[in-house]
Design an enzyme around this catalytic site. Structure first.
Site, PDB file in Angstrom:
ATOM      1  N   GLU A  79       2.355  -7.352  -1.849  1.00 56.20           N
ATOM      2  CA  GLU A  79       2.538  -8.753  -1.438  1.00 56.20           C
ATOM      3  C   GLU A  79       1.865  -9.708  -2.434  1.00 56.20           C
ATOM      4  OE1 GLU A  79       1.235  -7.724   2.695  1.00 56.20           O
ATOM      5  OE2 GLU A  79       2.811  -9.144   3.203  1.00 56.20           O
ATOM      6  N   GLU A  99       3.664  -1.400   6.194  1.00 55.73           N
ATOM      7  CA  GLU A  99       2.827  -1.896   7.299  1.00 55.73           C
ATOM      8  C   GLU A  99       3.326  -1.477   8.675  1.00 55.73           C
ATOM      9  OE1 GLU A  99       3.558  -3.645   4.651  1.00 55.73           O
ATOM     10  OE2 GLU A  99       1.926  -4.963   4.046  1.00 55.73           O
TER      11      GLU A  99
HETATM   12  C1  LIG Z   1      -1.926  -7.681   5.208  1.00 58.67           C
HETATM   13  C2  LIG Z   1      -1.213  -6.400   4.745  1.00 58.67           C
HETATM   14  O1  LIG Z   1       0.173  -6.610   4.881  1.00 58.67           O
HETATM   15  C3  LIG Z   1      -1.692  -5.246   5.528  1.00 58.67           C
HETATM   16  C4  LIG Z   1      -1.760  -4.035   4.710  1.00 58.67           C
HETATM   17  O2  LIG Z   1      -1.744  -3.999   3.518  1.00 58.67           O
HETATM   18  S1  LIG Z   1      -1.981  -2.633   5.588  1.00 58.67           S
HETATM   19  C5  LIG Z   1      -2.070  -1.362   4.408  1.00 58.67           C
HETATM   20  C6  LIG Z   1      -0.737  -1.007   3.855  1.00 58.67           C
HETATM   21  N1  LIG Z   1      -0.894   0.134   3.025  1.00 58.67           N
HETATM   22  C7  LIG Z   1      -0.640   1.352   3.477  1.00 58.67           C
HETATM   23  O3  LIG Z   1      -0.204   1.538   4.596  1.00 58.67           O
HETATM   24  C8  LIG Z   1      -0.903   2.483   2.513  1.00 58.67           C
HETATM   25  C9  LIG Z   1      -1.677   3.547   3.231  1.00 58.67           C
HETATM   26  N2  LIG Z   1      -2.007   4.609   2.337  1.00 58.67           N
HETATM   27  C10 LIG Z   1      -1.133   5.573   2.019  1.00 58.67           C
HETATM   28  O4  LIG Z   1       0.012   5.561   2.394  1.00 58.67           O
HETATM   29  C11 LIG Z   1      -1.642   6.696   1.187  1.00 58.67           C
HETATM   30  O5  LIG Z   1      -3.031   6.796   1.400  1.00 58.67           O
HETATM   31  C12 LIG Z   1      -1.422   6.474  -0.334  1.00 58.67           C
HETATM   32  C13 LIG Z   1       0.078   6.583  -0.603  1.00 58.67           C
HETATM   33  C14 LIG Z   1      -1.937   5.119  -0.758  1.00 58.67           C
HETATM   34  C15 LIG Z   1      -2.172   7.540  -1.145  1.00 58.67           C
HETATM   35  O6  LIG Z   1      -1.802   8.803  -0.658  1.00 58.67           O
HETATM   36  P1  LIG Z   1      -2.548  10.130  -1.198  1.00 58.67           P
HETATM   37  O7  LIG Z   1      -2.607  10.084  -2.671  1.00 58.67           O
HETATM   38  O8  LIG Z   1      -1.892  11.283  -0.516  1.00 58.67           O
HETATM   39  O9  LIG Z   1      -4.050  10.002  -0.728  1.00 58.67           O
HETATM   40  P2  LIG Z   1      -4.630   9.807   0.742  1.00 58.67           P
HETATM   41  O10 LIG Z   1      -5.418  11.030   1.083  1.00 58.67           O
HETATM   42  O11 LIG Z   1      -3.608   9.350   1.703  1.00 58.67           O
HETATM   43  O12 LIG Z   1      -5.609   8.579   0.488  1.00 58.67           O
HETATM   44  C16 LIG Z   1      -6.757   8.703  -0.360  1.00 58.67           C
HETATM   45  C17 LIG Z   1      -7.902   8.008   0.311  1.00 58.67           C
HETATM   46  O13 LIG Z   1      -7.657   6.602   0.292  1.00 58.67           O
HETATM   47  C18 LIG Z   1      -7.757   6.079   1.621  1.00 58.67           C
HETATM   48  N3  LIG Z   1      -6.789   4.996   1.728  1.00 58.67           N
HETATM   49  C19 LIG Z   1      -5.527   4.975   1.253  1.00 58.67           C
HETATM   50  N4  LIG Z   1      -4.969   3.779   1.505  1.00 58.67           N
HETATM   51  C20 LIG Z   1      -5.901   3.053   2.146  1.00 58.67           C
HETATM   52  C21 LIG Z   1      -5.926   1.723   2.654  1.00 58.67           C
HETATM   53  N5  LIG Z   1      -4.890   0.908   2.549  1.00 58.67           N
HETATM   54  N6  LIG Z   1      -7.042   1.318   3.263  1.00 58.67           N
HETATM   55  C22 LIG Z   1      -8.118   2.128   3.379  1.00 58.67           C
HETATM   56  N7  LIG Z   1      -8.159   3.391   2.894  1.00 58.67           N
HETATM   57  C23 LIG Z   1      -7.060   3.823   2.287  1.00 58.67           C
HETATM   58  C24 LIG Z   1      -7.425   7.261   2.528  1.00 58.67           C
HETATM   59  O14 LIG Z   1      -7.967   7.068   3.797  1.00 58.67           O
HETATM   60  C25 LIG Z   1      -8.084   8.389   1.780  1.00 58.67           C
HETATM   61  O15 LIG Z   1      -9.452   8.324   2.061  1.00 58.67           O
HETATM   62  P3  LIG Z   1     -10.332   9.675   2.151  1.00 58.67           P
HETATM   63  O16 LIG Z   1     -10.245  10.311   0.795  1.00 58.67           O
HETATM   64  O17 LIG Z   1     -11.670   9.181   2.538  1.00 58.67           O
HETATM   65  O18 LIG Z   1      -9.652  10.494   3.203  1.00 58.67           O
END
Ligand SMILES: C[C@H](O)CC(=O)SCCNC(=O)CCNC(=O)[C@H](O)C(C)(C)COP(=O)(O)OP(=O)(O)OC[C@H]1O[C@@H](n2cnc3c(N)ncnc32)[C@H](O)[C@@H]1OP(=O)(O)O
Length: 767
Positions: A79, A99
């Site tokens: 975003e 999201e």
């Molecule tokens: C206002 C906005 O619109 C609101 C938002 O942005 S909400 C957030 C939207 N983003 C997401 O949903 C992405 C969520 N993350 C993911 O899908 C996956 O973690 C990823 C594709 C980024 C990486 O995947 P992968 O490489 O398999 O690693 P993965 O084990 O999942 O994550 C690595 C570490 O980062 C953390 N992490 C990843 N994304 C995170 C996030 N957005 N916030 C906090 N922690 C996060 C995980 O919890 C994990 O922590 P850990 O090692 O302590 O367990």
């Protein structure tokens, strides 16, 4: 001037933490901060970030900004990038707005800018299905303006920004683009279709519909009005139970190879429980006590975070698994084989005769072909994958395998025992001996062999190449090295592993068992089969208990049921309904008759004949129709079906079969099909409170028998009014030493267990 923006990185930097997503553009808003937002008494005014900062400061700045995207640009990360005046990305970067998977909508302007950059249909697909695109596709869609190799990324972005400033490239504000937007009438039709699809796909979910409304508001009333509507909706959704459940799920899934009551839900909600403990109130007279607790809990958090006790805390390195043998090419065996070859493991598929072997290999081919058909696999990769399969009719070729997975069709103890005797004879001494049994105690299976330390359960779920869960079962003798190896394989084949202890049914089937049992009990006392299935499906399960038994087949249901009758006789409801149906050659979907009738297309319809069998079973059980149970409300059906599941989940926790409640949440969601947006079985149960569940079960046990009797774990938590997810009985000693000690400590012997119990139940220490 280019700015490489990483939202999560910057949020974490503000909090003085190191980022976990090194080298990536951004994984979006810090999800662990949601808990803080949910609990905060005062929140920043809606629109502060999306309108004032992102739109009016970044996008409207007099200096151009260019996003240089490598790795990931997800959620808030994308975003912010969309608010820049241009975006460059590497071809393999992933860009998306996931999201909705968290029960919220994009909250930093994504609902407004994405449709304006890529058009409405593609934006809806990316947002509603949380489907990211690769850099290459993003370029062809117009989401990014150029593709650059990683090494040139930052320099090219800098030059791009200078070119914008020098008016050699357009200075674009995505929010006000209109060229990709469909005319209003067409847009409304597209949105109408999207709404109907969202309702059909997830009838219990509200936030996808809110998202569509917000997008529509921007198209109808202009992007700034859309931004304000987005901000208001985001603010509400972040407080919703769906969001809380899905955020819990996000961390629970990543925490299955971690241990400790302080991760899982607590980590998910953004603050250490340490911060919530009223130390000062507890120890007003004794400051040293306060520091003692801080030290104790601090050490504890460090020790327990990131380990499966006795396994991942030993510094063991996974051994390389070069070849895997699979015994049995049925539906499950061929599914496991498919999962393995998709991750490049050469496999040997063994069957008892040529006909079965051919059928097994054909099933693997069919699994792969369906991937080719869906565009998930090229024909070349199909050939490569299938070349990794070698068929065999004997054990001779097992001499150099590193792991064997037994997937014999029938849950028959003596058959499995003989197979393991043969395996010990033919396989090399380092070979992991795994069984895919879903129910049978592994100690029984391995009773006749010497190398009990090599026995492990690798319980896949059907279809194994699709279902994401792998239940890894360890006995007291299973060596930690073997578990570390299987954990490594599970990661490579992209499964979520849950390490559990050994018992009949392990974690998932132990919880599943009462699900069907209670349904049979209710039907014998007058409840309607089809109403139960309808209500349970509406609750969010993929199907109700009776449709499920039809799908699994009565043969399997009776075989697994008999294991439970033998092992847990006091809480088994011994209905004859399934055996009676089977006697009449109604064995479920495969025979086209079970609880339902099935047509050529496997469509199920109710069978009026069923009532005769129910009456007969009722007579055998010696029960009669209870008018109350014959007229159950939806709420009662849900509680009567699921509270016994909760009760069993509590026993599984109490016995140390599962190490923490969040693992059972994941097991229920990924193994039983429990709706993810309810957060898992224990998380959902805690939304009712232990007292309520206890009182309901207690009442039913008085009315309908021992089957409903609440277990000691549930009773103890109800008495103290504390959540079910709290493991009050684990000691520091157990955490440091591993599984066996957990079991010792569960008998409340340990000093630390007592201390922790005090801490977790928040009782004041009497000095
Ligand atoms: C206002 C906005 O619109 C609101 C938002 O942005 S909400 C957030 C939207 N983003 C997401 O949903 C992405 C969520 N993350 C993911 O899908 C996956 O973690 C990823 C594709 C980024 C990486 O995947 P992968 O490489 O398999 O690693 P993965 O084990 O999942 O994550 C690595 C570490 O980062 C953390 N992490 C990843 N994304 C995170 C996030 N957005 N916030 C906090 N922690 C996060 C995980 O919890 C994990 O922590 P850990 O090692 O302590 O367990």
């Amino acid at each position: 001037m280019s700015r490489q923006l990483s939202l999560q990185n910057s949020f974490q930097a503000w909090r003085g933490e190191e980022t976990t997503l090194k080298g990536k553009f951004s994984g979006g808003f810090d999800i662990s901060a949601f808990g803080g937002i949910q609990e905060a008494k005062e929140r920043p005014k809606p629109g502060l970030i999306s309108v004032e900062i992102i739109t009016d400061t970044i996008e409207a700045a007099r200096k151009p900004s260019v996003a240089a995207i490598d790795g990931l640009a997800l959620g808030g990360g994308l975003e912010v990038a969309m608010a820049c005046n241009a975006r460059l990305s590497t071809p393999t970067s992933q860009l998306g707005l996931p999201e909705l998977q968290l029960g919220i909508i994009p909250g930093f302007g994504g609902t407004q800018r994405l449709p304006r950059l890529v058009g409405l249909p593609k934006a809806l697909e990316m947002i509603l299905a949380s489907k990211p695109v690769k850099g290459k596709e993003a370029f062809s869609l117009g989401l990014v303006d150029g593709l650059v190799q990683p090494n040139d990324l930052v320099n090219t972005a800098r030059q791009w920004a200078l070119d914008i400033l020098g008016r050699r490239r357009p200075w674009v504000a995505s929010l006000y683009k209109t060229d990709k937007l469909e005319p209003l009438g067409e847009a409304r039709e597209i949105l109408k279709f999207a709404r109907a699809q969202a309702r059909q796909r997830a009838p219990n979910l509200y936030h996808p519909l809110v998202c569509i409304d917000v997008i529509e508001a921007g198209i109808v009333a202009g992007p700034r009005a859309g931004l304000w509507k987005e901000a208001e909706a985001f603010e509400k959704l972040v407080q919703s139970d769906t969001c809380k459940s899905l955020v819990h799920l996000f961390f629970a899934q990543r925490g299955t190879t971690k241990y400790g009551m302080f991760c899982g839900v607590h980590k998910g909600f953004g603050s250490s429980p340490l911060e919530k403990v009223p130390f000062k109130e507890w120890f007003p007279e004794c400051l040293s006590g306060y520091w003692y607790w801080i030290l104790f809990i601090g050490v504890l958090e460090r020790i327990i975070y990131g380990v499966v006790p006795g396994v991942t805390d030993r510094g063991l390195v996974p051994r390389q698994i070069k070849k895997v043998a699979i015994l049995g090419g049925g539906l499950m065996g061929s599914g496991i084989a498919t999962a393995l070859i998709l991750s490049n493991y050469p496999i040997i598929l063994k069957e008892i005769n040529g006909k079965f072997l051919d059928a097994g290999i054909n099933r693997i081919k069919a699994n792969l072909k369906s991937r080719v058909k869906k565009g998930k696999m090229t024909k070349e990769n199909f050939e490569k994958a299938i070349s990794l399969v070698t068929g065999s009719l004997n054990y001779e070729s097992f001499r150099d395998v590193d792991m064997v997975i037994e997937v014999a069709v029938i849950e028959n103890v003596s058959l499995k025992q003989q197979i393991f005797v043969d395996l010990e004879k033919y396989c090399p001494p380092h070979c992991i001996l795994a069984s895919n049994t879903s129910t049978i105690d592994l100690n029984l299976i391995g009773e006749k062999i010497k190398s009990k330390d090599r026995i492990v359960g690798a319980h896949f779920f059907s279809p194994a190449h699709i279902m994401p869960l792998l239940e890894i079962v360890r006995t007291k003798q299973t060596s930690p090295q073997v578990i570390v190896d299987v954990l490594d394989i599970s990661k490579k084949i992209k499964k979520t592993p849950v390490v559990v202890g050994n018992c009949t049914g392990f974690a998932v089937n132990r919880m599943f068992f009462p699900y069907t049992q209670v349904a049979l009990l209710l039907v014998e006392r007058g409840a309607d089969v089809y109403q139960i299935d309808r209500v349970i499906t509406k609750f969010g399960m993929p199907m109700g208990p009776f449709r499920l038994v039809d799908l699994v087949g009565f043969g399997v249901a009776i075989a697994t049921g008999s294991q439970f009758i033998q092992n847990f006789p006091e809480r088994t409801y011994k209905s004859m309904l399934i055996p009676l149906l089977q006697e009449d050659k109604r064995a479920g979907e495969t025979t086209r008759k079970g609880f339902y009738l099935y047509d050529d297309k496997r469509r199920a319809s109710p069978d009026p004949e069923l009532k005769n069998y129910i009456e007969k079973a009722r007579g055998i059980s010696g029960v009669s129709v209870d008018p109350k149970l014959a007229k159950l409300q939806e709420k009662d059906i849900i509680e009567m079906i699921f509270f016994p599941v909760v009760n069993e989940a509590c026993r599984v926790l109490d016995e140390g079969i599962a190490v923490k409640a969040a693992d059972l949440d994941i097991s229920a969601i990924m193994g039983m099909g429990f709706p993810p947006y309810r957060g898992g079985i224990i998380f959902w149960a805690d939304s009712f409170g232990s007292k309520y569940i206890y009182s309901r079960l207690q009442k039913w046990s008085e009315l309908y028998g021992e089957f409903f009797k609440p277990c000691a774990y549930l009773a103890a938590r109800a008495a103290k009014g504390i959540p079910l997810e709290r493991l009050a009985n684990v000691s520091l000693w157990s955490l440091a030493s591993g599984w066996d000690c957990v079991q010792i400590v569960l008998s409340h012997d340990s000093f630390f267990a007592a201390l922790l119990d005090l801490f977790l139940t928040q009782e004041k220490i009497e000095t």
